[in-house]
Design an enzyme around this catalytic site. Structure first.
Site, PDB file in Angstrom:
ATOM      1  N   LYS A 192       2.309  36.985   9.224  1.00 33.37           N
ATOM      2  CA  LYS A 192       2.893  35.892   8.450  1.00 33.37           C
ATOM      3  C   LYS A 192       2.068  35.765   7.182  1.00 33.37           C
ATOM      4  CE  LYS A 192       2.875  31.958   7.303  1.00 33.37           C
ATOM      5  NZ  LYS A 192       2.863  31.388   5.897  1.00 33.37           N
ATOM      6  N   GLU A 268     -11.083  32.178  10.431  1.00 35.27           N
ATOM      7  CA  GLU A 268     -12.010  32.250   9.299  1.00 35.27           C
ATOM      8  C   GLU A 268     -11.530  31.220   8.298  1.00 35.27           C
ATOM      9  OE1 GLU A 268     -13.202  32.448   5.878  1.00 35.27           O
ATOM     10  OE2 GLU A 268     -12.323  34.454   5.648  1.00 35.27           O
ATOM     11  N   CYS A 303     -13.210  32.913  -0.297  1.00 34.87           N
ATOM     12  CA  CYS A 303     -13.740  32.008   0.726  1.00 34.87           C
ATOM     13  C   CYS A 303     -15.263  31.964   0.712  1.00 34.87           C
ATOM     14  CB  CYS A 303     -13.211  32.394   2.104  1.00 34.87           C
ATOM     15  SG  CYS A 303     -13.424  34.133   2.526  1.00 34.87           S
ATOM     16  N   GLU A 402     -14.433  22.487  -0.567  1.00 37.41           N
ATOM     17  CA  GLU A 402     -14.043  23.810  -1.067  1.00 37.41           C
ATOM     18  C   GLU A 402     -12.980  23.653  -2.145  1.00 37.41           C
ATOM     19  OE1 GLU A 402     -13.383  28.155   0.840  1.00 37.41           O
ATOM     20  OE2 GLU A 402     -12.108  26.566   1.642  1.00 37.41           O
TER      21      GLU A 402
END
Length: 499
Positions: A192, A268, A303, A402
């Site tokens: 996906k 993650e 990330c 973040e």
């Protein structure tokens, strides 16, 4: 792709692309069951590239049924390792043969510079698939040290149906980190892709089939998280989910697993990497260059981006002057221009999110040293200047949350212990870096920093042989290396008593 290709040539090639835009289920391209689509908008210039199938529960059900049937018939799961290896090597060759097409799709869809797509993303994808292909017939099962009248075998077996939900920042590479080990261990896989960047995953499915991976073994269901993603997360016949993305969605997937069939979940979920520079660093220019590229590479949509630069107070001004200079000189512009080093933010929503955080940083009292504004608005695309804040305190939101954009927060410390304390003072634990000429300090810091990767006198080091993943709310489970095979394998003990 030749380095000599011009912007005009690349634009011409991009204009001639054929955009695959359907789901890939059971070995063929199909529309969503209800016919819905969504716009695929290029961040390069804001234009609609195509309409992509918007998959939902019914499409996921179809994909899972096809994946289960393929797994049970054994045409992939039951192959001898050497046979799976040969097919996956052909898959890697097919990706390599279509490098220009895939690189252009990646750049148009996600906004990264074409130089990065050609030199990093496509070659890394090929390498990952090839590496796991080569690993297939080199991973051994075990025989336990038992009594003489017992033979105990410990065998790795494929899990069954695996769903990989991948992010938009490195669409091919992040997909490959899951495709490689999942297929190598004999599973059937449903990918996906992120709705912001679905094009390369859709094309990879066709290349996999052409390489000989059987129908139903590798499928793609594009769509939105609350629809296709949730359908996979709650499906009773999906055995495992491998996810890279936000912590918010990672927690939802854990909940969905518990509320459905307790499927295995590997996560993650991002980071807030501390990039620590001590006063005894032997090469401040190298550290400054690494600090700038550590946050501005891929527009900061990484990330493990080095979004917090922690500098020993006595050298802060000297180092920061160099970092700002690197940022000023960064070639910022059209992602299709081979000279561009920093391209577009993935979409309007992410652009607004990053600009909002820049506003928050100023409101919190941080000093804006560089950038901070939208750029190239006349192009119709989504661009933000390289941005640097000084005078940041670790309690500030720009130091804790973040941002996923080209925004660097600069903090200071007095000694190594304080640097480690600040570095660990976050919910994340994906990566960290330290620059020092003292090996004792390097070893002390690398042990104390709570992160899945610690880089010494470099940034973002590693290759396919080393695992990647985090501590704390950066998730659990590892991508890359032989350790990734654990996420996609069941361990079975066979205990035989001899008479």
């Amino acid at each position: 792709m030749s380095a000599a290709l011009s912007l005009d040539t690349l634009r011409s090639q991009a204009a001639g692309l054929n955009f695959r835009n359907q789901a890939f289920i059971g070995g063929r391209y199909v529309d969503a069951a209800d016919g819905r689509t969504f716009d695929c908008i290029s961040p390069v210039d804001g234009r609609v590239l195509t309409q992509i199938a918007r998959c939902g529960k019914e499409d996921v059900d179809r994909a899972v049924r096809a994946a289960r049937a393929a797994f049970e018939d054994g045409h992939w799961s039951g192959l001898a390792p050497a046979q799976r290896k040969r097919t996956m090597l052909r898959f890697a060759e097919a990706i390599e043969a279509h490098a220009t097409e895939l690189a252009l799709l990646e750049t148009l869809d996600m906004g990264k510079p074409i130089g990065d797509s050609t030199r990093i993303d496509v070659p890394a994808t090929v390498n990952v698939i090839r590496w796991y292909a080569e690993a297939i017939d080199k991973v051994y099962d075990e025989v336990a040290p038992t009594a003489p009248n017992v033979v105990a075998m410990i065998r790795r077996e494929p899990m069954g149906v695996v769903a990989a939900i991948v992010p938009w920042n490195f669409p091919m590479i992040m997909a490959a980190w899951k495709i490689g080990p999942a297929l190598a261990t004999g599973n059937s896989l449903i990918v996906k892709p992120a709705e912001q960047s679905s094009l390369t995953a859709i094309r990879l499915a066709e290349l996999a089939l052409e390489a000989g991976i059987p129908e139903g073994v590798f499928q793609v269901v594009p769509g939105f998280g609350p629809e296709a993603g949730e359908a996979l997360g709650r499906h009773m016949d999906v055995d495992a989910i491998a996810f890279t993305g936000s912590g918010e969605v990672g927690k939802l997937l854990l909940r969905m697993s518990g509320e459905s069939n307790m499927k295995r979940v590997g996560l993650e979920c991002g980071g807030k990497t501390p990039h620590i520079v001590l006063a005894d660093t032997h090469d401040l220019d190298a550290a400054a260059t690494a600090a700038a590229w550590g946050i501005f590479f891929n527009q900061g949509e990484v990330c493990n981006a080095g979004s917090r630069l922690l500098v020993e107070r006595s050298i802060k001004d000297r180092l920061l002057e160099r970092v700002v200079e690197v940022g000023r000189k960064m070639r910022f512009g059209d992602p299709l221009d081979p000279q561009t080093q920093m391209g577009a933010i993935v979409d309007q929503d992410q652009l607004e999110k990053v600009l909002s955080y820049i506003g928050i940083g100023s409101e919190e009292g941080a000093k804006l040293l560089l950038g901070g504004r939208r750029a190239r608005a006349e192009s119709g695309g989504f661009y933000i200047e390289p941005t640097i804040f000084d005078g940041v305190e670790n309690r500030m939101r720009i130091a804790q949350e973040e941002i996923f954009g080209p925004v660097l927060s600069v903090l200071t410390f007095e000694d190594l212990d304080e640097a480690v304390k600040i570095g660990n003072d976050t919910i994340y634990g994906l990566a960290a870096a330290i620059w020092t000429s003292d090996i004792n300090k390097a070893m002390h810091a690398s042990k104390k920093l709570r992160a899945g990767s610690v880089w010494v006198n470099c940034f973002d080091g590693g290759d396919i042989t080393t695992p990647f993943g985090g501590y704390k709310q950066s998730g659990f489970g590892r991508d890359k290396s032989l350790h990734a095979l654990d996420k996609y394998s069941e361990l079975k003990t066979i205990w035989i008593e001899l008479h």
